[in-house]
Enzyme design. Structure first.
Site, PDB file in Angstrom:
ATOM      1  N   HIS A  75      -1.893  -4.566 -10.483  1.00 14.25           N
ATOM      2  CA  HIS A  75      -2.591  -3.340 -11.167  1.00 14.25           C
ATOM      3  C   HIS A  75      -3.001  -3.589 -12.734  1.00 14.25           C
ATOM      4  CE1 HIS A  75      -2.279  -0.831  -7.827  1.00 14.25           C
ATOM      5  NE2 HIS A  75      -1.333  -1.232  -7.586  1.00 14.25           N
TER       6      HIS A  75
ATOM      7  N   CYS B 127      -4.426   6.277  -4.962  1.00 15.52           N
ATOM      8  CA  CYS B 127      -3.982   4.957  -4.741  1.00 15.52           C
ATOM      9  C   CYS B 127      -2.555   5.092  -4.967  1.00 15.52           C
ATOM     10  CB  CYS B 127      -4.610   3.981  -5.691  1.00 15.52           C
ATOM     11  SG  CYS B 127      -4.061   2.251  -5.382  1.00 15.52           S
TER      12      CYS B 127
ATOM     13  N   CYS C 214       1.030  -1.221   0.033  1.00 13.88           N
ATOM     14  CA  CYS C 214       0.236  -0.022  -0.013  1.00 13.88           C
ATOM     15  C   CYS C 214       1.045   1.333   0.069  1.00 13.88           C
ATOM     16  CB  CYS C 214      -0.921   0.011   1.295  1.00 13.88           C
ATOM     17  SG  CYS C 214      -1.897   1.446   1.143  1.00 13.88           S
TER      18      CYS C 214
ATOM     19  N   GLY D 290      -1.189   2.166  -7.221  1.00  9.89           N
ATOM     20  CA  GLY D 290      -1.795   2.702  -8.469  1.00  9.89           C
ATOM     21  C   GLY D 290      -1.149   3.809  -9.219  1.00  9.89           C
TER      22      GLY D 290
ATOM     23  N   GLU E 240      -9.964   0.146  -6.521  1.00  7.94           N
ATOM     24  CA  GLU E 240      -9.149  -0.732  -5.603  1.00  7.94           C
ATOM     25  C   GLU E 240      -9.838  -2.111  -5.325  1.00  7.94           C
ATOM     26  OE1 GLU E 240      -6.863   0.376  -2.353  1.00  7.94           O
ATOM     27  OE2 GLU E 240      -6.454   2.693  -3.060  1.00  7.94           O
TER      28      GLU E 240
HETATM   29  N1  LIG Z   1      -6.481  -2.331  -2.672  1.00  9.65           N
HETATM   30  C1  LIG Z   1      -4.985  -2.487  -2.948  1.00  9.65           C
HETATM   31  C2  LIG Z   1      -4.149  -2.359  -1.446  1.00  9.65           C
HETATM   32  C3  LIG Z   1      -4.177  -0.873  -1.147  1.00  9.65           C
HETATM   33  C4  LIG Z   1      -3.273  -0.144  -2.208  1.00  9.65           C
HETATM   34  C5  LIG Z   1      -3.711   1.672  -2.204  1.00  9.65           C
HETATM   35  N2  LIG Z   1      -4.219   2.130  -1.102  1.00  9.65           N
HETATM   36  C6  LIG Z   1      -2.160   2.433  -2.115  1.00  9.65           C
HETATM   37  O1  LIG Z   1      -2.043   3.486  -1.846  1.00  9.65           O
HETATM   38  O2  LIG Z   1      -1.336   1.716  -2.884  1.00  9.65           O
HETATM   39  C7  LIG Z   1      -4.749  -4.047  -3.169  1.00  9.65           C
HETATM   40  O3  LIG Z   1      -5.761  -4.682  -2.908  1.00  9.65           O
HETATM   41  O4  LIG Z   1      -3.783  -4.421  -3.787  1.00  9.65           O
END
Ligand SMILES: N[C@H](CCC[C@H](N)C(=O)O)C(=O)O
Length: 277
Positions: free
Chosen positions: A161, A219, A75, A222, A210
């Site tokens: 991603h 994100c 994250c 992301g 997400e």
């Molecule tokens: N939903 C993402 C985890 C959180 C990523 C996001 N909140 C960030 O800031 O990178 C996943 O399932 O891979």
């Protein structure tokens, strides 16, 4: 069970952060879903758990749980909040820390101006490392979403991603295509779905649906994945400003094999306690 926590966010991507460096912290998926619930619980996109390291030469271990209760590998916005949390709570006097995650080592650094820069490690591009059931090793792959077919680039920042280019993020079908991409059969671990509008070679606008949380205001991984995809597609040149609905990040990447660097804010909102049954 009384749980002390800190509410934080990185560009509106919000977190419950728990210090488990002194006592183990095992939460069931049901309890995580309760805490993440914006009506019946506290509300967050992810829950972040700070633990003592399990390997030498590392300062902390960092675990990440999505609002749906699932544990995930990485994250980016959370990594920035992480270093502010451990520094402000005096769990370390370092401003540059080494943190182990499920996805490997990351190095967040608290800058003098309050921003945080994170070495997010090198992206993974091989389909098996995403994981993605790819048609070929082409950078751009078609993905059928029933009545429409989109062109995506699959990138892992430790978490998966699928990034596509759109003409206008504001009108992009994020809430329709997002869930369809997130749960697509060709992503066996599911996937985060990025929608990137190229403003110019050093500037994009980005929305992300997400995995395990739905659309967030920002994100971090992301943003890293979108810049990597854009550079691989020769649409972008490092460094790149990434405008999300919650604010801007700066992402730099020197190309395959190199780490991705992300710079942005980390904000503490409040400390609190909650009684869990
Ligand atoms: N939903 C993402 C985890 C959180 C990523 C996001 N909140 C960030 O800031 O990178 C996943 O399932 O891979």
């Amino acid at each position: 069970m009384r749980l002390r926590f800190t509410k934080m966010h990185g560009l509106g991507n919000d977190f419950i952060v728990v210090d488990a460096t002194r006592a183990p912290f095992e939460l069931t998926p049901e309890r995580i879903r309760f805490l993440a619930d914006r009506h019946f619980g506290v509300g967050c996109d992810q829950l972040l758990v700070v633990e003592a390291p399990t390997q030498p030469g590392v300062d902390f271990r960092y675990r990440i749980f999505n609002a749906d209760g699932g544990e995930v590998e990485q994250c980016g916005n959370g990594a920035r909040c992480f270093v502010r949390f451990v520094h402000d709570r005096k769990l370390t006097d370092k401003t540059h820390i080494r943190v182990e995650t499920q996805a490997g080592l990351i190095e967040p650094k608290l800058e003098a101006d309050g921003q945080v820069t994170v070495n997010m490690g090198a992206p993974h591009l091989a389909p098996d490392d995403i994981p993605f059931d790819a048609d070929s090793d082409a950078v751009v792959q078609p993905l059928s979403l029933g009545d429409v077919r989109v062109l995506i680039t699959a990138v892992s920042m430790g978490n998966p991603h699928a990034v596509q280019v759109v003409a206008d993020v504001d009108s992009a079908p994020v809430t329709v295509q997002g869930p369809a991409i997130e749960n697509h059969v060709r992503f066996p671990a599911r996937v985060n779905a990025g929608f990137m509008q190229v403003v110019d070679a050093h500037h994009i606008r980005l929305r992300v649906w997400e995995r395990g949380a739905g659309e967030t205001l920002a994100c971090g991984t992301g943003a890293c994945a979108a810049v990597v995809a854009g550079i691989l597609r020769e649409l972008l040149v490092s460094p790149v400003r990434v405008d999300t609905r919650g604010g801007s990040l700066s992402i730099a990447w020197a190309g395959p094999g190199s780490p991705v660097y992300m710079t942005g804010p980390a904000v503490t909102v409040f400390d609190a306690e909650i009684e869990l049954d």
